[in-house]
Design a protein around this motif. Sequence first.
Motif, PDB file in Angstrom:
ATOM      1  N   LEU A 109     -32.293  18.516   5.380  1.00 14.41           N
ATOM      2  CA  LEU A 109     -32.694  18.271   3.994  1.00 14.41           C
ATOM      3  C   LEU A 109     -32.340  16.878   3.480  1.00 14.41           C
ATOM      4  N   CYS A 110     -31.608  16.101   4.278  1.00 12.54           N
ATOM      5  CA  CYS A 110     -31.172  14.773   3.842  1.00 12.54           C
ATOM      6  C   CYS A 110     -32.370  13.894   3.475  1.00 12.54           C
ATOM      7  N   THR A 111     -32.216  13.139   2.394  1.00 18.13           N
ATOM      8  CA  THR A 111     -33.275  12.217   1.965  1.00 18.13           C
ATOM      9  C   THR A 111     -32.871  10.756   2.192  1.00 18.13           C
ATOM     10  N   GLY A 112     -31.802  10.548   2.962  1.00 13.80           N
ATOM     11  CA  GLY A 112     -31.363   9.190   3.266  1.00 13.80           C
ATOM     12  C   GLY A 112     -32.265   8.517   4.281  1.00 13.80           C
ATOM     13  N   ASP A 113     -31.874   7.327   4.704  1.00 13.97           N
ATOM     14  CA  ASP A 113     -32.735   6.507   5.566  1.00 13.97           C
ATOM     15  C   ASP A 113     -32.359   6.579   7.045  1.00 13.97           C
ATOM     16  N   ALA A 114     -31.339   7.384   7.403  1.00 16.56           N
ATOM     17  CA  ALA A 114     -30.860   7.379   8.792  1.00 16.56           C
ATOM     18  C   ALA A 114     -31.828   8.065   9.752  1.00 16.56           C
ATOM     19  N   GLY A 115     -32.690   8.925   9.236  1.00 13.98           N
ATOM     20  CA  GLY A 115     -33.635   9.621  10.099  1.00 13.98           C
ATOM     21  C   GLY A 115     -33.309  11.091  10.247  1.00 13.98           C
ATOM     22  N   LEU A 116     -34.289  11.867  10.699  1.00 15.82           N
ATOM     23  CA  LEU A 116     -34.141  13.311  10.845  1.00 15.82           C
ATOM     24  C   LEU A 116     -32.983  13.647  11.777  1.00 15.82           C
ATOM     25  N   GLY A 117     -32.154  14.581  11.356  1.00 12.32           N
ATOM     26  CA  GLY A 117     -31.029  15.015  12.181  1.00 12.32           C
ATOM     27  C   GLY A 117     -29.794  14.165  12.006  1.00 12.32           C
ATOM     28  N   LYS A 118     -29.834  13.166  11.100  1.00 16.26           N
ATOM     29  CA  LYS A 118     -28.684  12.275  10.897  1.00 16.26           C
ATOM     30  C   LYS A 118     -28.391  12.188   9.401  1.00 16.26           C
ATOM     31  N   PRO A 119     -27.702  13.194   8.863  1.00 16.66           N
ATOM     32  CA  PRO A 119     -27.459  13.218   7.419  1.00 16.66           C
ATOM     33  C   PRO A 119     -26.573  12.057   6.980  1.00 16.66           C
ATOM     34  N   CYS A 120     -26.936  11.457   5.851  1.00 17.48           N
ATOM     35  CA  CYS A 120     -26.171  10.306   5.363  1.00 17.48           C
ATOM     36  C   CYS A 120     -24.896  10.723   4.649  1.00 17.48           C
ATOM     37  N   GLY A 121     -24.918  11.936   4.054  1.00 18.00           N
ATOM     38  CA  GLY A 121     -23.739  12.421   3.347  1.00 18.00           C
ATOM     39  C   GLY A 121     -23.587  11.877   1.941  1.00 18.00           C
ATOM     40  N   THR A 122     -24.445  10.962   1.541  1.00 23.40           N
ATOM     41  CA  THR A 122     -24.305  10.327   0.230  1.00 23.40           C
ATOM     42  C   THR A 122     -25.515  10.509  -0.683  1.00 23.40           C
ATOM     43  N   CYS A 123     -26.636  10.933  -0.134  1.00 21.80           N
ATOM     44  CA  CYS A 123     -27.833  11.101  -0.967  1.00 21.80           C
ATOM     45  C   CYS A 123     -27.683  12.312  -1.884  1.00 21.80           C
ATOM     46  N   HIS A 124     -28.614  12.436  -2.833  1.00 22.56           N
ATOM     47  CA  HIS A 124     -28.560  13.538  -3.799  1.00 22.56           C
ATOM     48  C   HIS A 124     -28.594  14.890  -3.089  1.00 22.56           C
ATOM     49  N   SER A 125     -29.417  15.012  -2.051  1.00 22.01           N
ATOM     50  CA  SER A 125     -29.539  16.275  -1.328  1.00 22.01           C
ATOM     51  C   SER A 125     -28.230  16.642  -0.630  1.00 22.01           C
ATOM     52  N   CYS A 126     -27.628  15.685   0.064  1.00 24.36           N
ATOM     53  CA  CYS A 126     -26.364  15.950   0.771  1.00 24.36           C
ATOM     54  C   CYS A 126     -25.266  16.343  -0.215  1.00 24.36           C
ATOM     55  N   LYS A 127     -25.224  15.662  -1.367  1.00 21.50           N
ATOM     56  CA  LYS A 127     -24.204  15.980  -2.362  1.00 21.50           C
ATOM     57  C   LYS A 127     -24.420  17.364  -2.962  1.00 21.50           C
ATOM     58  N   LEU A 128     -25.683  17.744  -3.160  1.00 21.34           N
ATOM     59  CA  LEU A 128     -25.966  19.095  -3.658  1.00 21.34           C
ATOM     60  C   LEU A 128     -25.486  20.156  -2.669  1.00 21.34           C
ATOM     61  N   ILE A 129     -25.662  19.913  -1.375  1.00 23.88           N
ATOM     62  CA  ILE A 129     -25.197  20.861  -0.363  1.00 23.88           C
ATOM     63  C   ILE A 129     -23.678  20.930  -0.370  1.00 23.88           C
ATOM     64  N   ASP A 130     -23.017  19.779  -0.487  1.00 28.70           N
ATOM     65  CA  ASP A 130     -21.552  19.770  -0.541  1.00 28.70           C
ATOM     66  C   ASP A 130     -21.022  20.575  -1.711  1.00 28.70           C
ATOM     67  N   SER A 131     -21.736  20.538  -2.830  1.00 25.01           N
ATOM     68  CA  SER A 131     -21.295  21.266  -4.027  1.00 25.01           C
ATOM     69  C   SER A 131     -21.832  22.693  -4.068  1.00 25.01           C
ATOM     70  N   ARG A 132     -22.562  23.090  -3.018  1.00 25.69           N
ATOM     71  CA  ARG A 132     -23.157  24.440  -2.909  1.00 25.69           C
ATOM     72  C   ARG A 132     -24.191  24.689  -4.006  1.00 25.69           C
ATOM     73  N   ASN A 133     -24.930  23.632  -4.384  1.00 29.46           N
ATOM     74  CA  ASN A 133     -25.906  23.765  -5.459  1.00 29.46           C
ATOM     75  C   ASN A 133     -27.325  23.405  -5.051  1.00 29.46           C
ATOM     76  N   HIS A 134     -27.566  23.210  -3.770  1.00 27.71           N
ATOM     77  CA  HIS A 134     -28.917  22.840  -3.339  1.00 27.71           C
ATOM     78  C   HIS A 134     -29.816  24.077  -3.361  1.00 27.71           C
ATOM     79  N   PRO A 135     -30.946  24.025  -4.070  1.00 19.18           N
ATOM     80  CA  PRO A 135     -31.809  25.211  -4.167  1.00 19.18           C
ATOM     81  C   PRO A 135     -32.447  25.611  -2.841  1.00 19.18           C
TER      82      PRO A 135
END
Length: 296
Positions: A48-74
């Motif tokens: 689900l990452c929307t960063g620029d690293a590419g599929l399978g390489k989560p950036c950990g800093t994008c809005h999507s990654c942060k939502l997952i960290d906070s358990r709030n990603h729909p």
Amino acid sequence: MLSKTDHILKEYIDTAIEKDTLNQSYIFEGAEGTGRMELALHTAKALLCTGDAGLGKPCGTCHSCKLIDSRNHPDCVIVTHEKQNTVSVEDIREQVVGDISVRPYYGGRKIYIIPDAELMSAGAQNALLKTIEEPPSYVLIILIVKNKELLLQTIRSRCVTLTFRAEPEFQPDDEAVATQFDKIAGILSGRNFPDTAELMGFAKELTSEYKEYLPEIFTYIERLCRDALLAKSGIYLTEKPSSGYIDKTAEIPYEGLEKILKATEQARHDILMNVAAEAAMDSLLLHIKQAVGSQN
């Protein structure tokens, strides 16, 4: 924290995502603290990452990654349950079955993570089964369990299982507790062979005074039986097998050892499902007595 073995599992998931060979349903099996949830969340981020690293390489800093960290990603649903020891059919219907037809909000995938999946009732597992059999193309389901044998075989057969490192061997540091483990080993080896009344008394003692240690007792029985199965072939699973216990336990026929393992699984399941602990231990100890008695 991931061990070296678990890093291999992470690399496996990353490669499957990169090559688009990811299965739609997985079982992450292992003890608590072995990185099962961490890898499940990493998988969700990688998809689900929307960063620029590419599929399978989560950036950990994008809005999507942060939502997952906070358990709030729909699009990353982590199933919860109000009852302490049960994931009910209502939990699965409301959070998975009833939601799965809703297409992803942000990305092209939707991930369902079910912690404590072994606590699913039979009704909950059956409610989930059809979804696992015919999931929408955008869905990934991850079941997190300590022991996959507590899941229905029909579910196990439709999932890819990734096994995390084994739980460290339990070492009782209390003399009274150690005595109970010694009694178990003695019964399995035939060194102590109580009559039925004594066995029932032992079951009552274990479930009334040592109930908190039953999970470790079940694991101990399984370890001795599995070591005994290997010892029949001249192989030892443990570096220093218990003195005489494993060799003596290996005298139990294959069928007897397998029956003990199945009875142990059943006792663990029954207690998780709130069956009376004493009745579950009665049954398990009787199965052990019958298996040990068959060699005499």
